[in-house]
Design an enzyme around this catalytic site. Structure first.
Site, short mmCIF file in Angstrom:
data_model
loop_
_atom_site.label_atom_id
_atom_site.label_comp_id
_atom_site.label_asym_id
_atom_site.label_seq_id
_atom_site.Cartn_x
_atom_site.Cartn_y
_atom_site.Cartn_z
N ASP A 1 45.11 37.37 -17.73
CA ASP A 1 45.85 37.78 -16.53
C ASP A 1 44.96 38.48 -15.51
OD1 ASP A 1 47.91 36.86 -18.04
OD2 ASP A 1 49.19 38.62 -17.76
N GLY B 1 43.53 29.80 -20.84
CA GLY B 1 42.26 29.08 -20.95
C GLY B 1 41.82 28.82 -22.38
N ASP C 1 54.51 29.52 -20.85
CA ASP C 1 53.57 30.57 -21.23
C ASP C 1 53.51 30.73 -22.75
OD1 ASP C 1 51.97 32.79 -21.17
OD2 ASP C 1 53.24 33.95 -19.81
C1 GLA Z 1 51.71 36.45 -19.28
C2 GLA Z 1 51.25 35.56 -18.11
C3 GLA Z 1 51.56 36.25 -16.80
C4 GLA Z 1 53.06 36.52 -16.72
C5 GLA Z 1 53.51 37.34 -17.91
C6 GLA Z 1 55.01 37.48 -17.98
O1 GLA Z 1 50.97 37.63 -19.35
O2 GLA Z 1 49.88 35.28 -18.22
O3 GLA Z 1 51.14 35.44 -15.71
O4 GLA Z 1 53.74 35.30 -16.68
O5 GLA Z 1 53.09 36.75 -19.13
O6 GLA Z 1 55.44 38.18 -19.10
#
Ligand code: GLA
Length: 501
Positions: A325, A304, A265
């Site tokens: 998200d 994305g 991430d």
């Molecule tokens: C980001 C990701 C989420 C999740 C959080 C965790 O927002 O996009 O899917 O993994 O981090 O902190």
């Protein structure tokens, strides 16, 4: 003599008055979680009269302060998270008390966070120096995820509350409820498992996960696979330890723990690298995973950005997030899902567009809306990562997540993502080509009232009415011999058909 005494006194009064009246400068607040982790939030405040500007710096990145006001001791501002087109507004308020600011942020749908900010060295606002990135070179495919990955992920339901016990119980429930048999094989731990690095730089799990290898063994003994989460930046989005500068070492640790899946991430990497650096930063971890004996599904999570679908496969990415998200509500899910068809050409066996994890069963949508969520994700050949509490599913949730006929669409071996065929106002027809010349056809009603939707068989399989037309939510064949067919589709609902000869 009198003048000599008065001048410093006046200067003292003036400087005290100005520091009490202005909060301009760097501030920092630390909050300790029960797992021992300390999250640091830093603020750069610029106050001009009652106007407040500046930024909030967290592991997730920097956010400009908007609508900032200082009224006496009272401070208010907002920051915007997520997709800039439809941001989530997070209101903050605070009280200035001497050289502290008592702050409270209220993220929508999440618990209120309270913290005490203190004046800090401006250095807290600066990210670590950038590390060199490798020259671009394709990492070969790991031969995993020939069909979109299926499983469960802890984040949507549990966020920071995930622990060893919960993961074990979820694994038990995946077997008990038939999720495993239906194809949901990965049990993925998202953010907040990380503890500290030791003197050798090796990452350890925190007190919520006393023994990661033992947990992996438990999950494997259930016939399931286990996934974990990290970031190319120094911190994850929740502010835990990322893999910055430790990519190979962390990959090796995951192998020692027998991990099968990594969600990687971007988070704080955005404070250090530019979007143009993303490809190389993901390649670094992709190459580290490729050196392991154990194949690991590589899930890219960078919302994305930087047209990831054009280079995701080159870093051996098996899936890449295409959006910000998801949230457990109709607007979030439908805005994301119905915007995806344009990316259909980029999906193929081994490499999938990921419109984010499922919210089915989390309570924020109706059953019709969750059926739309499941149908749309299956039309999109999207990864199906349940995000609910599998231990306590209602029959309705089970009938949606465990609909094998819909899962079969998602998992179709041809691996061709579906797309919108037609849109008439709030009604949309989507199609997906399946193996053996079959076709999935979804009639979606995004409107606020039930709608009669008519289709012509000749539009789908060339000429004649297909021999078999199966309604995948009614679990029945569609009867009738006419050239057209009309279904009443509920508000925010779907009729999903599979046609074959
Ligand atoms: C980001 C990701 C989420 C999740 C959080 C965790 O927002 O996009 O899917 O993994 O981090 O902190």
């Amino acid at each position: 003599m009198r003048i000599i005494f008065r001048l410093p006194f006046l200067v003292l009064i003036c400087s005290f008055a100005s520091s009490a009246a202005s909060i301009t400068g760097a501030w920092s607040a630390s909050v300790a979680a029960s797992d021992g982790h300390v999250t640091v939030t830093s603020f750069s405040f610029e106050q001009q009269g009652s106007e407040l500007t500046g930024k909030v710096v967290t592991a997730g990145g920097e956010r400009p302060i908007k609508q900032g006001k200082v009224d006496g001791e009272h401070v208010t501002f907002v920051i915007e998270l997520g997709n800039p087109a439809s941001p989530r507004i997070v209101p903050w308020e605070g009280t200035i008390a001497g050289n502290e600011i008592h702050l409270k942020s209220s993220p929508p749908g999440r618990p209120v966070m309270e913290m005490v900010a203190k004046p800090a060295d401006p250095g807290v606002l600066l990210p670590p120096a950038k590390l060199p990135l490798p020259a671009l070179k394709d990492v070969p495919w790991n031969h995993l995820s020939r069909t979109p990955p299926m499983g469960w992920n802890s984040w949507n339901k549990f966020q920071g509350k995930v622990d060893d016990k919960t993961v074990r119980e979820i694994a038990d429930a995946m077997v008990r409820t038939g999720m495993k048999d239906a194809g949901y094989h990965y049990v993925n731990i998202d953010d907040t498992w990380q503890g500290e690095r030791d003197a050798q730089g090796k990452i350890h799990s925190n007190n919520k996960f006393p023994d990661m290898k033992a947990l992996a063994d438990y999950v494997h003994n259930k016939g399931l696979l286990i996934g974990i989460y990290s970031s190319p930046g120094p911190k994850t989005c929740a502010g835990y330890e990322g893999s910055f500068g430790h990519e190979e070492q962390d990959a090796q640790t995951y192998e020692d723990w027998t991990i099968d899946y990594l969600k990687y991430d971007w988070c704080s990497a955005g404070l250090i690298y530019s979007d143009e650096d993303m490809h190389a930063a993901y390649q670094k971890m992709g190459a580290a995973l490729a050196k392991l004996a154990r194949p690991v599904v590589f899930s890219l999570c960078q919302y994305g950005k930087a047209d990831v679908w054009t280079w995701g496969p080159k870093v051996s990415g098996n899936l890449w997030r295409t959006t910000g998200d998801i949230q457990d509500n109709w607007n979030s899910m439908s805005d994301i899902g119905f915007d995806q068809g344009r990316l259909a050409p980029y999906a193929a066996p081994g490499h999938w567009n990921d419109p984010d994890m499922l919210e089915i069963g989390n309570g924020g949508m109706t059953d019709d809306e969750y059926r739309t969520h499941m149908s749309l994700w299956s039309m999109l050949a999207a990864p199906l990562l349940a995000g609910n509490d599998v231990r306590a599913m209602t029959l309705a949730t089970m009938s949606i997540l465990l609909n094998k006929e819909v899962i079969q669409i998602d998992q179709d071996k041809l691996g061709k993502e579906g797309a919108r065929l037609r849109q008439e106002g709030e009604q949309e027809i989507w199609t997906r080509e399946l193996t053996g010349g079959a076709v999935a056809v979804a009639l979606f009603n995004r409107g606020e009232a039930p709608a009669a939707m008519t289709i012509k068989w000749a539009d789908f399989m060339g000429g004649k009415r297909p021999t078999f037309i199966r309604d995948l939510w009614k679990h029945d064949f569609v009867k009738g011999t006419g050239e057209t067919w009309t279904a009443t589709v509920p508000k925010h609902g779907v009729v999903l058909l599979r046609m074959s000869r």
